[in-house]
Motif scaffolding. Structure first.
Motif, PDB file in Angstrom:
ATOM      1  N   VAL A  32     -39.978  29.329   0.427  1.00 34.47           N
ATOM      2  CA  VAL A  32     -39.431  28.203   1.183  1.00 34.47           C
ATOM      3  C   VAL A  32     -39.275  28.653   2.629  1.00 34.47           C
ATOM      4  O   VAL A  32     -38.662  29.691   2.904  1.00 34.47           O
ATOM      5  N   GLU A  33     -39.798  27.885   3.554  1.00 35.31           N
ATOM      6  CA  GLU A  33     -39.738  28.213   4.966  1.00 35.31           C
ATOM      7  C   GLU A  33     -39.122  27.056   5.747  1.00 35.31           C
ATOM      8  O   GLU A  33     -39.281  25.889   5.383  1.00 35.31           O
ATOM      9  N   GLY A  34     -38.441  27.418   6.844  1.00 37.14           N
ATOM     10  CA  GLY A  34     -37.890  26.403   7.751  1.00 37.14           C
ATOM     11  C   GLY A  34     -36.448  26.022   7.497  1.00 37.14           C
ATOM     12  O   GLY A  34     -35.867  25.232   8.250  1.00 37.14           O
ATOM     13  N   ILE A  35     -35.807  26.560   6.451  1.00 34.25           N
ATOM     14  CA  ILE A  35     -34.421  26.158   6.161  1.00 34.25           C
ATOM     15  C   ILE A  35     -33.454  26.942   7.050  1.00 34.25           C
ATOM     16  O   ILE A  35     -33.671  28.119   7.346  1.00 34.25           O
ATOM     17  N   GLN A  36     -32.402  26.248   7.517  1.00 37.76           N
ATOM     18  CA  GLN A  36     -31.375  26.897   8.330  1.00 37.76           C
ATOM     19  C   GLN A  36     -30.002  26.804   7.666  1.00 37.76           C
ATOM     20  O   GLN A  36     -29.273  27.782   7.608  1.00 37.76           O
ATOM     21  N   ARG A  37     -29.663  25.631   7.174  1.00 37.81           N
ATOM     22  CA  ARG A  37     -28.351  25.458   6.520  1.00 37.81           C
ATOM     23  C   ARG A  37     -28.495  25.319   5.007  1.00 37.81           C
ATOM     24  O   ARG A  37     -27.625  25.717   4.262  1.00 37.81           O
ATOM     25  N   THR A  38     -29.561  24.697   4.588  1.00 35.97           N
ATOM     26  CA  THR A  38     -29.734  24.420   3.156  1.00 35.97           C
ATOM     27  C   THR A  38     -30.075  25.707   2.411  1.00 35.97           C
ATOM     28  O   THR A  38     -30.876  26.514   2.874  1.00 35.97           O
ATOM     29  N   GLU A  39     -29.460  25.900   1.262  1.00 33.51           N
ATOM     30  CA  GLU A  39     -29.753  27.057   0.431  1.00 33.51           C
ATOM     31  C   GLU A  39     -31.126  26.906  -0.216  1.00 33.51           C
ATOM     32  O   GLU A  39     -31.534  25.803  -0.612  1.00 33.51           O
ATOM     33  N   ALA A  40     -31.868  28.052  -0.340  1.00 36.34           N
ATOM     34  CA  ALA A  40     -33.183  28.022  -0.984  1.00 36.34           C
ATOM     35  C   ALA A  40     -33.081  27.508  -2.407  1.00 36.34           C
ATOM     36  O   ALA A  40     -33.965  26.799  -2.912  1.00 36.34           O
ATOM     37  N   GLY A  41     -31.971  27.843  -3.082  1.00 35.69           N
ATOM     38  CA  GLY A  41     -31.786  27.383  -4.455  1.00 35.69           C
ATOM     39  C   GLY A  41     -31.739  25.873  -4.556  1.00 35.69           C
ATOM     40  O   GLY A  41     -32.146  25.286  -5.570  1.00 35.69           O
ATOM     41  N   THR A  42     -31.221  25.226  -3.494  1.00 33.13           N
ATOM     42  CA  THR A  42     -31.187  23.757  -3.499  1.00 33.13           C
ATOM     43  C   THR A  42     -32.603  23.199  -3.517  1.00 33.13           C
ATOM     44  O   THR A  42     -32.907  22.240  -4.241  1.00 33.13           O
ATOM     45  N   VAL A  43     -33.476  23.810  -2.680  1.00 38.01           N
ATOM     46  CA  VAL A  43     -34.875  23.360  -2.658  1.00 38.01           C
ATOM     47  C   VAL A  43     -35.529  23.604  -4.006  1.00 38.01           C
ATOM     48  O   VAL A  43     -36.224  22.734  -4.558  1.00 38.01           O
ATOM     49  N   PHE A  44     -35.333  24.796  -4.595  1.00 38.09           N
ATOM     50  CA  PHE A  44     -35.931  25.114  -5.885  1.00 38.09           C
ATOM     51  C   PHE A  44     -35.519  24.116  -6.965  1.00 38.09           C
ATOM     52  O   PHE A  44     -36.311  23.776  -7.848  1.00 38.09           O
ATOM     53  N   SER A  45     -34.260  23.667  -6.887  1.00 40.71           N
ATOM     54  CA  SER A  45     -33.763  22.775  -7.943  1.00 40.71           C
ATOM     55  C   SER A  45     -34.466  21.436  -7.951  1.00 40.71           C
ATOM     56  O   SER A  45     -34.484  20.742  -8.980  1.00 40.71           O
ATOM     57  N   TYR A  46     -35.068  21.039  -6.799  1.00 39.83           N
ATOM     58  CA  TYR A  46     -35.764  19.761  -6.742  1.00 39.83           C
ATOM     59  C   TYR A  46     -37.251  19.879  -7.062  1.00 39.83           C
ATOM     60  O   TYR A  46     -37.940  18.871  -7.181  1.00 39.83           O
ATOM     61  N   LEU A  47     -37.766  21.113  -7.172  1.00 43.20           N
ATOM     62  CA  LEU A  47     -39.195  21.300  -7.460  1.00 43.20           C
ATOM     63  C   LEU A  47     -39.454  21.126  -8.953  1.00 43.20           C
ATOM     64  O   LEU A  47     -38.737  21.675  -9.787  1.00 43.20           O
ATOM     65  N   PRO A  48     -40.518  20.403  -9.292  1.00 42.48           N
ATOM     66  CA  PRO A  48     -40.812  20.164 -10.721  1.00 42.48           C
ATOM     67  C   PRO A  48     -41.633  21.287 -11.356  1.00 42.48           C
ATOM     68  O   PRO A  48     -42.189  21.089 -12.448  1.00 42.48           O
TER      69      PRO A  48
END
Length: 773
Positions: A32-48
């Protein structure tokens, strides 16, 4: 993100050859690239898809759609390189701070609360669409206050770590005023009379305080309903409001309102019949009907009738009784007949009484005021009485009683008593001023619900130039389960009549201790009994009247009294400060028993009743009688126990305590008999008819005191005022204002004596300020 942008992004995803593999592949890693405030885990949780799973075009599209849907990102890209999925995002900025400038009409906290409800708040992600909604919400708030010229501009200032500061610059402008209200189509009533029903009004001498000259959509809707009720209560069954137009002047400073109405003919009642399953003798229900044949139809009477019948059935357990009034109009004769269809429903029992919301007050304190019993038939009268008793306790801001049906049954309900507690303890230090006593300093510490038990404890200091009181009292309102109360009092009371220029000079200092019992006879009547021991020291002066010095010579300057007090009271008033109906009756006796050095008795009787003449006018009648005397070897009432009349609490227009027997210097002595009568018409202050803290009155007062003595030139008793005489009563008339201000009740009166006699001391303007009256 808008639908167009989402479509474009998906199109880019599906057409870019670098985004997808030609064939599905197994994911070796996810970055995951480009995140500043959002946790990487948050992005992972939305990936199918997860590492080790197969990546397809459908899953890629689903990933992009899911990440956009979070609202956290304004751009999302997904790429695949050598089995590695790279998710590149561009975050939306978060709101670091919201400021509002130019705010005067509202508090900044209140406006921020409204913005939060639209979704705009500090710490949340910024959405441009929400910013537009926020501006509209602010504008709506100002429009509700009549500020149609308001200008609102929002500014975004970028901050570090992808944050922004949001600032709203507000130019409020001045409030638009209602310049004109027109009613079109009225024939039966003049426009001036109809406009009296409106709360909305054109600018007047008090609208700066009431704000009723500022247009409000909700207020106008209420005025239209009031107008409708006005016509329906006068027989105009076909009355209709055809349209309402509201226009604003080009400069946004003036509002013009036009109401178009159709009155229709006036109807009279031709007949009223009962039908349905009544379950109560029809003759009894007919007594509850206030709509009579031959009279002009009045909707409020019909509503009163249907409610009275429903309540009567509710008292017998029919909690869901329904009474429908079906009209039969004769449009040729302009008459209407009503059939009251009674549907009692099923008789129900009370299953359980549940109490909630009382975090401090004990359950038993609430339950002992509830008159409805578990397992008994539902009784609407007892439930309403329970609500009134709980409100009178003063422990709660709100009392709400609901009666939901018990699930799975057809003949049971629960009674849910919900309360919202308020602070019952107070520490007050204040000052007041009265035209009779001057500056009055007061202080008190009280707790009306000690440890949630419902017991009351208070200490008070009241310092005035005439009366100084120090007291400590404790009351247990439920000393027994039957509601017998027990209380104790300790006090010191000093009276200095030397500061009253028109009352004969003396001083007393009294110490007392006593106990009292209260016995409820029923829900309206209350008897109290008390026994108090008092010690009194008397000081007289060279210019004190011979009656005072004679008393001190015969009974001494120091004496004690074992005082027995008893009283009966009935109070059905619907409000303590501003009653509009009900009565208050009180009979009391104070007796100096043989256990002390003074033997006397004082009897007082008061009857006060309020009659609602209309929604705005209330008539009050008040009568008071007092009589006292010594008994046994004590042939006189102690002079410092005398009755007095005159002043703001009895006969206005005359100086306090001056009506009655006088000494050789013309100063008031008081008397052993007292008569006071008041007739008062209460009404709203012009321009403030809906203000619950202010009201005005016109009054006529009468009264005086009578005694066994009056001094002649030699200082001897001359026998005047020895008995009651109508010729010796004084009369006055005037106007008064009572205002429950933040400082306490303020009472002003302007009175003109109507039957002044030689030696009377008048005082046209009188007032009392503070909590001392």
């Amino acid at each position: 993100m808008t639908l167009d942008r989402l479509t474009l992004a998906l199109a880019v995803v599906f057409t870019a050859p670098s985004v997808f593999a030609a064939e599905p592949f197994v994911v070796k890693d996810i970055r995951v690239e480009g995140i500043q405030r959002t946790e990487a885990g948050t992005v992972f949780s939305y990936l199918p898809v997860k590492v080790g799973e197969e990546m397809t075009d459908e899953k890629t599209a689903a990933a992009i759609k899911a990440l956009y849907a979070t609202g956290f990102f304004k751009d999302v890209r997904v790429e695949a390189r050598d089995g590695v999925v790279i998710v590149t995002v561009e975050e939306r900025p978060s709101i670091a701070k919201i400021t509002l400038t130019g705010i005067k009409e509202f508090s900044e906290d209140d406006l921020k609360k409204g913005l939060k409800e639209t979704g705009l708040a500090e710490g949340r992600v910024l959405d441009r669409s929400l910013l537009d909604k926020a501006e509209q919400e602010l504008q709506r708030q100002y429009f509700n206050r009549g500020k149609y010229a308001v200008e609102i501009k929002s500014t975004l200032t970028p901050l570090e770590r992808n944050r922004v500061a949001v600032q709203f610059d507000v130019v409020e402008g001045s409030s638009a005023k209602i310049r004109q209200i027109n009613i079109v189509g009225n024939h039966a009533f003049k426009e001036k009379e109809l406009l009296k029903q409106f709360t909305s009004t054109t600018p007047g001498w008090l609208t700066w305080y009431s704000k009723n000259d500022q247009y409000s959509k909700s207020r106008l809707a209420g005025d239209i309903e009031t107008l409708r009720s006005f016509y329906l209560n006068r027989g105009y069954l076909e009355f209709n409001v055809d349209s309402t137009q509201v226009s604003i002047s080009p400069d946004k400073q003036g509002i013009y309102i036009t109401v178009n109405v159709t009155e229709g003919p006036q109807y009279r009642v031709s007949d009223v019949k009962l039908a349905g399953q009544m379950l109560v003798p029809e003759a009894e229900l007919k007594k509850l009907i206030t709509v009579k044949p031959g009279e002009i139809f009045a909707r409020d009477r019909l509503t009163e009738t249907t409610k009275a019948i429903s309540d009567r059935l509710g008292n017998d357990g029919y909690a869901f009784a329904n009474v429908n009034a079906v009209p039969d109009l004769d449009k040729d004769k302009h008459t209407v007949a009503f059939t009251l269809f009674v549907d009692p429903g099923r008789r129900v029992y009370v299953n359980r009484i549940n109490v909630s919301g009382n975090t401090k007050t004990r359950d038993e304190v609430v339950r002992r005021e509830v008159r409805q019993m578990e397992g008994a038939y539902y009784d609407a009268g007892k439930i309403n009485l329970s609500r009134d008793r709980l409100n009178r306790l003063g422990y709660f801001n709100e009392v709400n009683i609901e009666t939901p049906a018990v699930q799975g049954t057809t003949d049971q309900v629960d009674v849910n008593v919900g309360v919202t507690e308020k602070s019952t303890g107070s520490i007050m230090v204040g000052a007041g001023f009265s035209s009779s006593e001057g500056l009055v300093l007061s202080g008190s510490v009280s707790q009306n619900n000690v440890f949630g038990t419902g017991n009351r404890l208070s200490a008070q200091i009241n310092s005035g130039s005439v009366n100084t009181v120090y007291s400590l009292s404790y009351t247990n309102p439920y000393y027994t389960i039957n509601g017998v109360s027990l209380g104790y009092d300790l006090y010191r009371r000093d009276v200095d009549a030397t500061s009253l220029s028109d009352v004969s000079p003396y001083k007393t200092s009294t110490y007392g201790a006593g106990a009292r019992f209260g016995l409820p006879i029923n829900e309206r009547d209350f008897i109290s009994l008390g026994l108090t021991y008092e010690q009194t020291s008397i000081t007289t002066y060279s210019n004190s009247p011979v009656q005072y010095t004679t008393f001190v010579r015969d009974f001494g300057s120091d004496n004690d009294t074992l005082r027995l007090d008893s009283s009966w009271a009935r109070d059905t008033r619907n409000s303590y400060l501003f009653p509009t109906k009900g009565l208050m009756q009180r009979a009391a006796a104070e007796v100096g028993t043989p256990g002390g050095s003074l033997r006397y008795y004082k009897l007082t009787l008061q009857h006060q009743q309020y009659f609602p003449l209309s929604k705005s006018f209330t008539l009050m009648l008040n009568g008071e009688l007092g009589y006292g005397e010594g008994y046994g070897s004590h042939t006189t009432l102690p002079f410092y126990k005398n009755f007095y009349a005159g002043g703001n609490s009895s006969v206005r227009g005359f100086k306090t305590g001056t009506l009655g027997p006088k000494d050789i210097n013309g100063d008031a002595l008081g008397g052993n008999e007292r008569v006071v009568g008041n007739v008062e018409l209460y009404f709203p202050l012009p321009g403030l008819k809906d203000d619950q803290s202010l009201r005005m009155s016109a009054f006529v007062d009468t009264g005086a005191t009578f005694g066994p003595y009056n001094a002649n030139a030699s200082g001897a008793y001359d026998g005047k005022y020895s008995t009651f005489s109508f010729n010796d009563l004084r009369y006055s008339a005037g106007i008064a204002v009572l205002w429950v201000s933040p400082l306490g009740p303020l009472k002003f009166s302007l009175a003109q004596p109507l039957s002044k006699k030689t030696g009377d001391k008048t005082e046209i303007f009188q007032f009392t300020l503070g909590n001392t009256f």
